[in-house]
Scaffold this motif. Structure first.
Motif, PDB file in Angstrom:
ATOM      1  N   ASP A   4       8.859  -4.445  20.996  1.00 23.33           N
ATOM      2  CA  ASP A   4       9.917  -3.548  21.901  1.00 23.33           C
ATOM      3  C   ASP A   4       9.160  -2.618  22.508  1.00 23.33           C
ATOM      4  O   ASP A   4       8.164  -2.046  21.870  1.00 23.33           O
ATOM      5  CB  ASP A   4      11.013  -3.322  20.874  1.00 23.33           C
ATOM      6  CG  ASP A   4      12.317  -2.976  21.949  1.00 23.33           C
ATOM      7  OD1 ASP A   4      13.355  -3.812  21.405  1.00 23.33           O
ATOM      8  OD2 ASP A   4      12.261  -2.269  22.445  1.00 23.33           O
ATOM      9  N   SER A  14      17.043  -3.400  19.208  1.00 22.05           N
ATOM     10  CA  SER A  14      18.419  -2.952  19.419  1.00 22.05           C
ATOM     11  C   SER A  14      19.429  -4.048  19.886  1.00 22.05           C
ATOM     12  O   SER A  14      18.662  -5.256  19.927  1.00 22.05           O
ATOM     13  CB  SER A  14      18.322  -2.146  20.989  1.00 22.05           C
ATOM     14  OG  SER A  14      19.442  -1.718  21.304  1.00 22.05           O
ATOM     15  N   TYR A  55      19.254 -10.628  38.434  1.00 24.58           N
ATOM     16  CA  TYR A  55      19.421 -10.998  37.003  1.00 24.58           C
ATOM     17  C   TYR A  55      20.196 -12.325  36.951  1.00 24.58           C
ATOM     18  O   TYR A  55      19.505 -13.184  35.971  1.00 24.58           O
ATOM     19  CB  TYR A  55      20.698  -9.982  36.319  1.00 24.58           C
ATOM     20  CG  TYR A  55      21.117  -9.970  34.919  1.00 24.58           C
ATOM     21  CD1 TYR A  55      20.089  -9.492  33.900  1.00 24.58           C
ATOM     22  CD2 TYR A  55      22.120 -10.850  34.692  1.00 24.58           C
ATOM     23  CE1 TYR A  55      20.486  -9.509  32.745  1.00 24.58           C
ATOM     24  CE2 TYR A  55      22.367 -10.819  33.228  1.00 24.58           C
ATOM     25  CZ  TYR A  55      21.626 -10.162  32.513  1.00 24.58           C
ATOM     26  OH  TYR A  55      21.953 -10.485  30.876  1.00 24.58           O
ATOM     27  N   THR A 110      26.904  -4.397  22.967  1.00 28.42           N
ATOM     28  CA  THR A 110      25.497  -3.962  22.383  1.00 28.42           C
ATOM     29  C   THR A 110      25.331  -2.395  23.388  1.00 28.42           C
ATOM     30  O   THR A 110      26.091  -2.178  24.119  1.00 28.42           O
ATOM     31  CB  THR A 110      24.403  -4.868  23.054  1.00 28.42           C
ATOM     32  OG1 THR A 110      24.403  -4.977  24.293  1.00 28.42           O
ATOM     33  CG2 THR A 110      24.614  -6.227  22.238  1.00 28.42           C
TER      34      THR A 110
HETATM   35  N1  LIG Z   1      24.773  -7.554  25.858  1.00 30.86           N
HETATM   36  C1  LIG Z   1      25.511  -8.527  26.589  1.00 30.86           C
HETATM   37  O1  LIG Z   1      26.561  -8.713  27.333  1.00 30.86           O
HETATM   38  C2  LIG Z   1      24.409  -9.713  26.937  1.00 30.86           C
HETATM   39  C3  LIG Z   1      25.056 -11.034  27.563  1.00 30.86           C
HETATM   40  C4  LIG Z   1      24.222 -11.862  28.387  1.00 30.86           C
HETATM   41  C5  LIG Z   1      22.941 -11.909  27.803  1.00 30.86           C
HETATM   42  N2  LIG Z   1      22.495 -10.985  27.360  1.00 30.86           N
HETATM   43  C6  LIG Z   1      20.731 -10.686  27.060  1.00 30.86           C
HETATM   44  O2  LIG Z   1      20.613 -10.472  25.684  1.00 30.86           O
HETATM   45  C7  LIG Z   1      19.260  -9.720  25.564  1.00 30.86           C
HETATM   46  C8  LIG Z   1      19.226  -8.548  24.790  1.00 30.86           C
HETATM   47  O3  LIG Z   1      20.398  -7.572  25.223  1.00 30.86           O
HETATM   48  P1  LIG Z   1      21.069  -6.393  24.500  1.00 30.86           P
HETATM   49  O4  LIG Z   1      22.547  -6.428  25.133  1.00 30.86           O
HETATM   50  O5  LIG Z   1      20.900  -6.706  23.106  1.00 30.86           O
HETATM   51  O6  LIG Z   1      20.485  -5.202  25.031  1.00 30.86           O
HETATM   52  P2  LIG Z   1      19.596  -3.866  24.538  1.00 30.86           P
HETATM   53  O7  LIG Z   1      19.617  -2.908  25.566  1.00 30.86           O
HETATM   54  O8  LIG Z   1      20.728  -3.317  23.409  1.00 30.86           O
HETATM   55  O9  LIG Z   1      18.474  -4.454  23.807  1.00 30.86           O
HETATM   56  C9  LIG Z   1      17.346  -4.912  24.710  1.00 30.86           C
HETATM   57  C10 LIG Z   1      15.959  -4.339  23.874  1.00 30.86           C
HETATM   58  O10 LIG Z   1      14.994  -5.198  24.768  1.00 30.86           O
HETATM   59  C11 LIG Z   1      14.179  -4.268  24.892  1.00 30.86           C
HETATM   60  N3  LIG Z   1      13.105  -4.336  26.005  1.00 30.86           N
HETATM   61  C12 LIG Z   1      13.538  -4.572  27.344  1.00 30.86           C
HETATM   62  N4  LIG Z   1      12.481  -4.779  28.084  1.00 30.86           N
HETATM   63  C13 LIG Z   1      11.348  -4.970  27.365  1.00 30.86           C
HETATM   64  C14 LIG Z   1      10.110  -5.450  27.585  1.00 30.86           C
HETATM   65  N5  LIG Z   1       9.815  -5.580  28.704  1.00 30.86           N
HETATM   66  N6  LIG Z   1       9.440  -5.525  26.328  1.00 30.86           N
HETATM   67  C15 LIG Z   1       9.895  -5.484  25.250  1.00 30.86           C
HETATM   68  N7  LIG Z   1      11.086  -5.068  25.084  1.00 30.86           N
HETATM   69  C16 LIG Z   1      11.934  -4.841  26.084  1.00 30.86           C
HETATM   70  C17 LIG Z   1      14.700  -2.707  24.826  1.00 30.86           C
HETATM   71  O11 LIG Z   1      13.639  -1.777  24.625  1.00 30.86           O
HETATM   72  C18 LIG Z   1      15.728  -2.976  23.930  1.00 30.86           C
HETATM   73  O12 LIG Z   1      15.411  -2.557  22.552  1.00 30.86           O
HETATM   74  C19 LIG Z   1      18.848  -9.451  26.950  1.00 30.86           C
HETATM   75  O13 LIG Z   1      18.102 -10.467  27.461  1.00 30.86           O
HETATM   76  C20 LIG Z   1      20.143  -9.728  27.717  1.00 30.86           C
HETATM   77  O14 LIG Z   1      20.117  -9.894  29.362  1.00 30.86           O
HETATM   78  C21 LIG Z   1      23.028  -9.625  26.952  1.00 30.86           C
END
Ligand SMILES: NC(=O)c1ccc[n+]([C@@H]2O[C@H](COP(=O)([O-])OP(=O)(O)OC[C@H]3O[C@@H](n4cnc5c(N)ncnc54)[C@H](O)[C@@H]3O)[C@@H](O)[C@H]2O)c1
Length: 216
Positions: free
Chosen positions: A32, A11, A122, A156
């Motif tokens: 994932d 994702s 977080y 996302t």
């Molecule tokens: N979207 C934002 O604004 C943002 C900003 C800063 C940092 N991030 C970081 O980016 C990363 C990805 O976030 P995203 O926004 O793409 O989220 P998302 O929810 O679209 O995707 C995250 C994916 O990680 C998987 N996942 C979660 N925990 C897991 C685990 N224990 N084992 C395996 N898979 C796991 C979920 O199933 C999901 O498919 C995260 O670490 C998030 O903290 C996101």
């Protein structure tokens, strides 16, 4: 073909990393909780070790998986889901003796080192990922380079609807780029840090936020 393991690759940012890695001639392997690649919980040591044995030698690792800041987790579980899982996966991967030119990129957040958030675990967990990345950079180079990215607000699935909220609109208005980030913006930075083009880049925390933090 070099393999790159992308945790959370089903994702959002992870999926964009998988797409770009494929376009650049790498063999991306998705770990994932959701099906689509290998179902691996990055907090589960036995599952991670079994998946590593199945994948074989992987030159690159992207620790992207982590719980959303809105998840109802206590402080300890939150730290395990963010930084603890990154350490678990990285240590297990390092134990496989990744090939020469190996690199790891960890996905932190501006919420770790640069701004505060409502979620204690977080912010603390993402700051810990940055600290752990610096630790790695000084301990495992030159065999492996270690860097991190700190995304700002990226559109996302977990952020669905946020851009239209009062806070989301205000973040976009205050961003020098006048837009939210796209998963592809982060993927490009991650692939750069993995690549030989970043051969002398080690231990950085690269914000991918459109200049939002420096404009505050
Ligand atoms: N979207 C934002 O604004 C943002 C900003 C800063 C940092 N991030 C970081 O980016 C990363 C990805 O976030 P995203 O926004 O793409 O989220 P998302 O929810 O679209 O995707 C995250 C994916 O990680 C998987 N996942 C979660 N925990 C897991 C685990 N224990 N084992 C395996 N898979 C796991 C979920 O199933 C999901 O498919 C995260 O670490 C998030 O903290 C996101």
């Amino acid at each position: 073909m070099d393999t790159v393991i992308v945790t959370g690759g089903a994702s959002g940012i992870g999926a964009a990393i998988v797409r770009l890695a494929g376009e650049q001639g790498l063999n991306p392997v998705v770990w994932d909780l959701s099906p689509g690649g290998m179902v691996v919980d990055t907090r589960d040591r036995a599952a991670v070790q079994a998946a590593l044995a199945e994948v074989g030698p992987a030159r690159y690792l992207v620790n992207n998986a982590g719980p959303a800041s809105s998840s109802a987790l206590g402080f300890g579980d939150g730290l395990i889901g963010t930084a603890g899982s990154v350490e678990l996966v990285t240590s297990a991967w390092l134990a496989t003796n990744p090939p020469d030119g190996a690199a790891v990129v960890n996905v932190a957040s501006v919420a770790g080192n640069l701004v505060g958030t409502d979620s204690a675990w977080y912010s603390a967990g993402k700051a810990a990922i940055a600290g752990y990345t610096r630790h790695l950079a000084t301990r495992i180079a030159p065999r492996v380079r270690a860097n991190a990215v700190a995304p700002g607000f990226i559109e996302t699935p977990r952020m669905a609807g946020f851009a239209d909220s009062p806070l989301g609109r205000s973040l976009i208005e205050r961003n020098p780029m006048r837009r939210a980030g796209r998963p592809e913006d982060v993927a490009a930075a991650v692939l750069f840090l993995l690549s030989p083009a970043a051969a002398y880049v080690n231990g950085v925390l690269l914000p991918v936020d459109g200049g939002w933090t420096v404009s505050q």
